[in-house]
Write a protein that holds these residues in place. Sequence first.
Motif, PDB file in Angstrom:
ATOM      1  N   SER A 163      24.652  45.023  35.770  1.00 61.95           N
ATOM      2  CA  SER A 163      24.765  43.757  36.491  1.00 61.95           C
ATOM      3  C   SER A 163      25.790  43.893  37.613  1.00 61.95           C
ATOM      4  N   ARG A 164      25.695  42.992  38.564  1.00 63.56           N
ATOM      5  CA  ARG A 164      26.687  42.892  39.619  1.00 63.56           C
ATOM      6  C   ARG A 164      27.577  41.699  39.319  1.00 63.56           C
ATOM      7  N   GLU A 165      28.896  41.906  39.441  1.00 64.06           N
ATOM      8  CA  GLU A 165      29.849  40.847  39.162  1.00 64.06           C
ATOM      9  C   GLU A 165      30.809  40.672  40.333  1.00 64.06           C
ATOM     10  N   ASP A 166      31.346  39.470  40.435  1.00 61.38           N
ATOM     11  CA  ASP A 166      32.371  39.143  41.419  1.00 61.38           C
ATOM     12  C   ASP A 166      33.639  38.746  40.680  1.00 61.38           C
ATOM     13  N   LEU A 167      34.716  38.671  41.416  1.00 64.47           N
ATOM     14  CA  LEU A 167      35.977  38.194  40.845  1.00 64.47           C
ATOM     15  C   LEU A 167      36.276  36.810  41.405  1.00 64.47           C
ATOM     16  N   SER A 168      36.397  35.852  40.527  1.00 59.76           N
ATOM     17  CA  SER A 168      36.725  34.486  40.914  1.00 59.76           C
ATOM     18  C   SER A 168      38.153  34.172  40.474  1.00 59.76           C
ATOM     19  N   PRO A 200      38.686  28.278  38.427  1.00 60.53           N
ATOM     20  CA  PRO A 200      39.970  27.663  38.092  1.00 60.53           C
ATOM     21  C   PRO A 200      40.936  28.613  37.402  1.00 60.53           C
ATOM     22  N   ALA A 201      40.422  29.765  36.953  1.00 58.70           N
ATOM     23  CA  ALA A 201      41.263  30.813  36.379  1.00 58.70           C
ATOM     24  C   ALA A 201      40.611  32.150  36.717  1.00 58.70           C
ATOM     25  N   PRO A 202      41.411  33.215  36.899  1.00 57.10           N
ATOM     26  CA  PRO A 202      40.831  34.510  37.246  1.00 57.10           C
ATOM     27  C   PRO A 202      39.851  34.985  36.180  1.00 57.10           C
ATOM     28  N   ARG A 203      38.661  35.399  36.623  1.00 55.89           N
ATOM     29  CA  ARG A 203      37.645  35.894  35.691  1.00 55.89           C
ATOM     30  C   ARG A 203      36.556  36.592  36.488  1.00 55.89           C
ATOM     31  N   HIS A 204      35.767  37.396  35.793  1.00 54.60           N
ATOM     32  CA  HIS A 204      34.589  37.993  36.396  1.00 54.60           C
ATOM     33  C   HIS A 204      33.430  37.004  36.300  1.00 54.60           C
ATOM     34  N   THR A 205      32.694  36.856  37.383  1.00 51.37           N
ATOM     35  CA  THR A 205      31.551  35.953  37.391  1.00 51.37           C
ATOM     36  C   THR A 205      30.275  36.722  37.704  1.00 51.37           C
ATOM     37  N   TYR A 206      29.190  36.247  37.154  1.00 48.64           N
ATOM     38  CA  TYR A 206      27.884  36.886  37.354  1.00 48.64           C
ATOM     39  C   TYR A 206      27.406  36.722  38.794  1.00 48.64           C
ATOM     40  N   ASN A 207      26.817  37.804  39.321  1.00 47.14           N
ATOM     41  CA  ASN A 207      26.218  37.764  40.651  1.00 47.14           C
ATOM     42  C   ASN A 207      24.719  38.061  40.587  1.00 47.14           C
ATOM     43  N   SER A 208      24.337  39.196  39.950  1.00 42.26           N
ATOM     44  CA  SER A 208      22.923  39.585  39.949  1.00 42.26           C
ATOM     45  C   SER A 208      22.673  40.675  38.918  1.00 42.26           C
ATOM     46  N   PHE A 209      21.487  40.627  38.309  1.00 42.76           N
ATOM     47  CA  PHE A 209      21.009  41.754  37.503  1.00 42.76           C
ATOM     48  C   PHE A 209      20.147  42.686  38.348  1.00 42.76           C
ATOM     49  N   GLN A 210      19.323  42.124  39.206  1.00 43.96           N
ATOM     50  CA  GLN A 210      18.408  42.962  39.982  1.00 43.96           C
ATOM     51  C   GLN A 210      19.138  43.855  40.986  1.00 43.96           C
ATOM     52  N   VAL A 211      20.156  43.326  41.639  1.00 44.78           N
ATOM     53  CA  VAL A 211      20.883  44.123  42.629  1.00 44.78           C
ATOM     54  C   VAL A 211      21.472  45.371  41.977  1.00 44.78           C
ATOM     55  N   GLY A 242      32.604  50.663  41.539  1.00 43.52           N
ATOM     56  CA  GLY A 242      33.820  50.219  42.193  1.00 43.52           C
ATOM     57  C   GLY A 242      34.809  49.671  41.189  1.00 43.52           C
ATOM     58  N   PRO A 243      36.040  49.404  41.636  1.00 43.00           N
ATOM     59  CA  PRO A 243      37.062  48.885  40.722  1.00 43.00           C
ATOM     60  C   PRO A 243      36.737  47.493  40.226  1.00 43.00           C
ATOM     61  N   ALA A 244      37.265  47.168  39.061  1.00 38.20           N
ATOM     62  CA  ALA A 244      36.958  45.894  38.419  1.00 38.20           C
ATOM     63  C   ALA A 244      37.617  44.711  39.109  1.00 38.20           C
ATOM     64  N   TYR A 245      38.616  44.950  39.972  1.00 38.99           N
ATOM     65  CA  TYR A 245      39.275  43.840  40.647  1.00 38.99           C
ATOM     66  C   TYR A 245      38.590  43.479  41.963  1.00 38.99           C
ATOM     67  N   ALA A 246      37.379  43.978  42.173  1.00 35.82           N
ATOM     68  CA  ALA A 246      36.563  43.617  43.331  1.00 35.82           C
ATOM     69  C   ALA A 246      35.123  43.501  42.867  1.00 35.82           C
ATOM     70  N   SER A 247      34.258  42.970  43.732  1.00 33.90           N
ATOM     71  CA  SER A 247      32.832  42.904  43.389  1.00 33.90           C
ATOM     72  C   SER A 247      32.321  44.314  43.107  1.00 33.90           C
ATOM     73  N   ASN A 248      31.536  44.464  42.049  1.00 32.81           N
ATOM     74  CA  ASN A 248      31.051  45.790  41.681  1.00 32.81           C
ATOM     75  C   ASN A 248      29.763  45.691  40.878  1.00 32.81           C
TER      76      ASN A 248
END
Length: 244
Positions: free
Chosen positions: A177-182, A185-196, A149-155
């Motif tokens: 890995s699975r990442e989210d967009l936070s 306090p500043a826009p960045r990719h955040t870790y969600n999961s390696f297993q998923v 999926g696109p980088a500006y959404a969870s992927n």
Amino acid sequence: MVTPPTAPTAPGRPALRIATLMILLAACAPARQAQPAPGMASFRPAMGDVQRVPKIGDLGVWMLTGSLRPATWLDQPYHSRTLREPVNVVMLDRAARTPEEATARLLAALTAAGYPPRSMHSDGYWGLLGGEIRSQLPRSGQGEAFSDGPAYASNNHGRMFGPWKVPSGYVFTGAFSREDLSLLPAPRHTYNSFQVARENVAARLTARSAYKKTSYLNLNSRLDTSMTTTGDHDGRAVLLVAAP
């Protein structure tokens, strides 16, 4: 009589959406890794950073930065600890006859599985097998990773490394890995999961390509100390094999 204020007019809404999109794109801007110095004469993996895998070889268990250090999610802390990024996918092509064919087959398989190269990711990473490093795939140098999926959404996203020639075929290793967009306090990719991410890419490859999930490799790469963690990683990599 005081006239009540009117609602914002329609022309302002597209401008707000554009501004929001620009913020998201800035947050997803790729971070480039420095290229490693020529040769590996001075590179010595730390104890435990390489595991002997039967029929594959001495496998580096971490995704490496351009300085040949284990990647740590661009140094973003995870619950106040360093998050280390493990190799959690191993792919063996037993049908390819050349490195070029193996690479082409890998790219086709990931695209068919819904993981084409997509932009706005960090790049310049490396993998290690048998004492030899290989640069990441995709190799465009344009901030790409394989993603569903696109980088500006969870992927779910990842990089592959290789190929390396072994007696049974050509091997690639990967870190997904699975990442989210936070936004705060500043826009960045955040870790969600390696297993998923690992399970998702393995299931899709098995369903849509010549690569089939066969087993798991215990790489003993789970970390859980006061300073360092591998999140939900269980220390294993999934093995997918493309038979002749």
